[in-house]
Design a protein around this motif. Structure first.
Motif, mmCIF file in Angstrom:
data_model
loop_
_atom_site.group_PDB
_atom_site.id
_atom_site.type_symbol
_atom_site.label_atom_id
_atom_site.label_comp_id
_atom_site.label_asym_id
_atom_site.label_seq_id
_atom_site.Cartn_x
_atom_site.Cartn_y
_atom_site.Cartn_z
ATOM 1 N N THR A 104 19.182 20.839 -2.448
ATOM 2 C CA THR A 104 19.433 21.229 -1.061
ATOM 3 C C THR A 104 20.222 20.156 -0.326
ATOM 4 O OG1 THR A 104 17.455 20.196 -0.132
ATOM 5 C CG2 THR A 104 17.194 22.425 -1.071
ATOM 6 N N PRO A 105 20.827 20.508 0.820
ATOM 7 C CA PRO A 105 21.549 19.510 1.622
ATOM 8 C C PRO A 105 20.643 18.417 2.172
ATOM 9 C CG PRO A 105 22.164 21.745 2.297
ATOM 10 C CD PRO A 105 21.013 21.866 1.338
ATOM 11 N N TYR A 106 19.321 18.677 2.252
ATOM 12 C CA TYR A 106 18.408 17.659 2.789
ATOM 13 C C TYR A 106 17.727 16.860 1.687
ATOM 14 C CZ TYR A 106 15.456 21.829 2.276
ATOM 15 O OH TYR A 106 14.853 22.963 1.805
ATOM 16 N N GLY A 107 18.249 16.949 0.462
ATOM 17 C CA GLY A 107 17.817 16.057 -0.599
ATOM 18 C C GLY A 107 16.648 16.524 -1.440
ATOM 19 N N SER A 108 16.307 17.791 -1.375
ATOM 20 C CA SER A 108 15.209 18.300 -2.179
ATOM 21 C C SER A 108 15.745 19.049 -3.392
ATOM 22 C CB SER A 108 14.349 19.263 -1.354
ATOM 23 O OG SER A 108 13.251 19.741 -2.115
ATOM 24 N N ARG A 109 15.004 18.999 -4.452
ATOM 25 C CA ARG A 109 15.243 19.870 -5.613
ATOM 26 C C ARG A 109 14.142 20.901 -5.538
ATOM 27 N NH1 ARG A 109 18.334 20.826 -9.666
ATOM 28 N NH2 ARG A 109 17.544 21.438 -11.708
ATOM 29 N N GLU A 110 14.508 22.191 -5.360
ATOM 30 C CA GLU A 110 13.482 23.187 -5.084
ATOM 31 C C GLU A 110 13.891 24.593 -5.507
ATOM 32 O OE1 GLU A 110 13.198 22.286 -0.880
ATOM 33 O OE2 GLU A 110 14.303 24.104 -0.374
ATOM 34 N N PHE A 111 12.897 25.499 -5.451
ATOM 35 C CA PHE A 111 13.102 26.910 -5.751
ATOM 36 C C PHE A 111 12.096 27.717 -4.943
ATOM 37 C CE2 PHE A 111 10.040 25.302 -8.784
ATOM 38 C CZ PHE A 111 9.074 26.284 -8.876
ATOM 39 N N VAL A 112 12.315 29.041 -4.873
ATOM 40 C CA VAL A 112 11.453 29.918 -4.084
ATOM 41 C C VAL A 112 11.013 31.103 -4.938
ATOM 42 C CG1 VAL A 112 11.274 31.345 -2.000
ATOM 43 C CG2 VAL A 112 12.675 29.261 -1.975
ATOM 44 N N VAL A 113 9.731 31.455 -4.802
ATOM 45 C CA VAL A 113 9.105 32.540 -5.571
ATOM 46 C C VAL A 113 8.364 33.463 -4.607
ATOM 47 C CG1 VAL A 113 7.370 33.025 -7.356
ATOM 48 C CG2 VAL A 113 8.769 30.977 -7.525
ATOM 49 N N ARG A 114 8.336 34.765 -4.934
ATOM 50 C CA ARG A 114 7.530 35.727 -4.182
ATOM 51 C C ARG A 114 6.289 36.046 -5.014
ATOM 52 N NH1 ARG A 114 9.745 38.781 -0.441
ATOM 53 N NH2 ARG A 114 11.718 38.912 -1.565
ATOM 54 N N ASP A 115 5.093 35.949 -4.397
ATOM 55 C CA ASP A 115 3.851 36.255 -5.118
ATOM 56 C C ASP A 115 3.598 37.769 -5.115
ATOM 57 O OD1 ASP A 115 2.323 37.042 -2.814
ATOM 58 O OD2 ASP A 115 1.536 35.033 -2.532
ATOM 59 N N PRO A 116 2.588 38.243 -5.833
ATOM 60 C CA PRO A 116 2.336 39.691 -5.922
ATOM 61 C C PRO A 116 2.034 40.373 -4.587
ATOM 62 C CG PRO A 116 1.129 38.559 -7.644
ATOM 63 C CD PRO A 116 1.711 37.503 -6.745
ATOM 64 N N GLU A 117 1.595 39.625 -3.582
ATOM 65 C CA GLU A 117 1.318 40.201 -2.269
ATOM 66 C C GLU A 117 2.565 40.218 -1.388
ATOM 67 O OE1 GLU A 117 -1.615 41.415 -0.735
ATOM 68 O OE2 GLU A 117 -2.730 41.279 -2.614
ATOM 69 N N ASN A 119 4.123 37.173 -0.339
ATOM 70 C CA ASN A 119 4.285 35.866 0.295
ATOM 71 C C ASN A 119 5.357 35.060 -0.426
ATOM 72 O OD1 ASN A 119 1.927 36.142 2.117
ATOM 73 N ND2 ASN A 119 0.802 36.130 0.185
ATOM 74 N N LEU A 120 6.070 34.229 0.319
ATOM 75 C CA LEU A 120 7.091 33.371 -0.270
ATOM 76 C C LEU A 120 6.550 31.956 -0.446
ATOM 77 C CD1 LEU A 120 10.259 34.533 1.681
ATOM 78 C CD2 LEU A 120 9.492 35.226 -0.595
ATOM 79 N N TRP A 121 6.840 31.376 -1.591
ATOM 80 C CA TRP A 121 6.413 30.018 -1.931
ATOM 81 C C TRP A 121 7.635 29.214 -2.342
ATOM 82 C CZ3 TRP A 121 1.302 28.540 -1.697
ATOM 83 C CH2 TRP A 121 0.370 29.575 -1.553
ATOM 84 N N ALA A 122 7.902 28.128 -1.618
ATOM 85 C CA ALA A 122 8.940 27.184 -2.012
ATOM 86 C C ALA A 122 8.244 25.979 -2.637
ATOM 87 C CB ALA A 122 9.767 26.756 -0.811
ATOM 88 N N PHE A 123 8.780 25.522 -3.742
ATOM 89 C CA PHE A 123 8.270 24.329 -4.423
ATOM 90 C C PHE A 123 9.429 23.356 -4.539
ATOM 91 C CE2 PHE A 123 5.522 27.728 -5.788
ATOM 92 C CZ PHE A 123 4.260 27.158 -5.780
ATOM 93 N N GLY A 124 9.215 22.110 -4.086
ATOM 94 C CA GLY A 124 10.295 21.152 -4.144
ATOM 95 C C GLY A 124 9.838 19.726 -3.963
ATOM 96 N N THR A 125 10.806 18.842 -3.979
ATOM 97 C CA THR A 125 10.531 17.409 -3.918
ATOM 98 C C THR A 125 10.537 16.846 -2.502
ATOM 99 O OG1 THR A 125 12.877 16.940 -4.266
ATOM 100 C CG2 THR A 125 11.468 16.980 -6.232
ATOM 101 N N TYR A 126 10.946 17.637 -1.514
ATOM 102 C CA TYR A 126 11.032 17.132 -0.144
ATOM 103 C C TYR A 126 9.630 16.924 0.419
ATOM 104 C CZ TYR A 126 12.275 16.738 4.779
ATOM 105 O OH TYR A 126 12.430 16.296 6.070
ATOM 106 N N THR A 127 9.317 15.685 0.802
ATOM 107 C CA THR A 127 7.981 15.356 1.311
ATOM 108 C C THR A 127 7.904 15.338 2.827
ATOM 109 O OG1 THR A 127 8.444 12.987 1.176
ATOM 110 C CG2 THR A 127 7.381 14.009 -0.739
ATOM 111 N N GLY A 128 8.996 15.663 3.499
ATOM 112 C CA GLY A 128 9.003 15.678 4.954
ATOM 113 C C GLY A 128 9.496 14.361 5.521
ATOM 114 N N ALA A 129 9.800 14.408 6.801
ATOM 115 C CA ALA A 129 10.250 13.206 7.501
ATOM 116 C C ALA A 129 9.083 12.241 7.662
ATOM 117 C CB ALA A 129 10.834 13.572 8.865
ATOM 118 N N PRO A 130 9.347 10.937 7.679
ATOM 119 C CA PRO A 130 8.266 9.980 7.855
ATOM 120 C C PRO A 130 7.659 10.073 9.262
ATOM 121 C CG PRO A 130 10.365 8.860 7.876
ATOM 122 C CD PRO A 130 10.644 10.292 7.535
ATOM 123 N N ARG A 131 6.396 9.721 9.362
ATOM 124 C CA ARG A 131 5.762 9.670 10.687
ATOM 125 C C ARG A 131 6.546 8.738 11.583
ATOM 126 N NH1 ARG A 131 0.663 11.851 11.354
ATOM 127 N NH2 ARG A 131 -0.383 12.349 9.401
ATOM 128 N N GLY A 132 6.666 9.113 12.838
ATOM 129 C CA GLY A 132 7.420 8.292 13.778
ATOM 130 C C GLY A 132 8.902 8.553 13.749
#
Length: 136
Positions: A104-117, A119-132
């Motif tokens: 992704t442009p924000y530095g994550s390696r990820e993918f998205v899956v739809r579950d049987p119900e 719902n969308l699930w993204a799995f990736g390496t992006y851990t979020g912005a640091p606190r502060g």
């Protein structure tokens, strides 16, 4: 694994919670830590992500309840240290891949899956912005 229980939970309702539990455990690798109800009835279940401190609570859809949401309308992001390995796992399980693994442009390696119900699930390496951190 962290020594403390999660303090933020994704909460889902399902038309068939037993099937959703089996899917989240078998396809993604969540750990089922609690399940309340008899037989196929699931009043409440808790699943933990083995790589971190996140969790999912779910149960049967009860449209008359005070805490009700239509099944299949949620989305969640799950951090994984090895998205390629997990991607291969979900492919082998025949998951409904919505977005193939990518950078992704924000530095994550990820993918998205739809579950049987639905719902969308993204799995990736992006851990979020640091606190502060401050939005730009």
């Amino acid at each position: 694994m962290p020594d403390t229980n999660p303090t933020v939970w994704l909460t889902l309702q399902a038309h068939n919670p037993a099937v959703l539990i089996d899917y989240l455990v078998g396809t993604f690798g969540f750990d089922l830590v609690a399940r309340h109800g008899e037989g196929e009835t699931v009043e409440h279940a808790e699943l933990l992500w083995p790589e971190g401190s996140g969790g999912v609570m779910l149960g049967a859809y009860k449209p008359e309840g005070h805490w009700t949401r239509e099944p299949g309308t949620a989305g969640g992001y799950v951090v994984t240290s090895d998205p390629d390995r997990l991607y291969e796992r979900v492919l082998a399980a025949g998951a409904d891949i919505i977005v193939k693994i990518n950078e992704t442009p924000y530095g994550s390696r990820e993918f998205v899956v739809r579950d049987p119900e639905g719902n969308l699930w993204a799995f990736g390496t992006y851990t979020g912005a640091p606190r502060g951190g401050h939005p730009s």
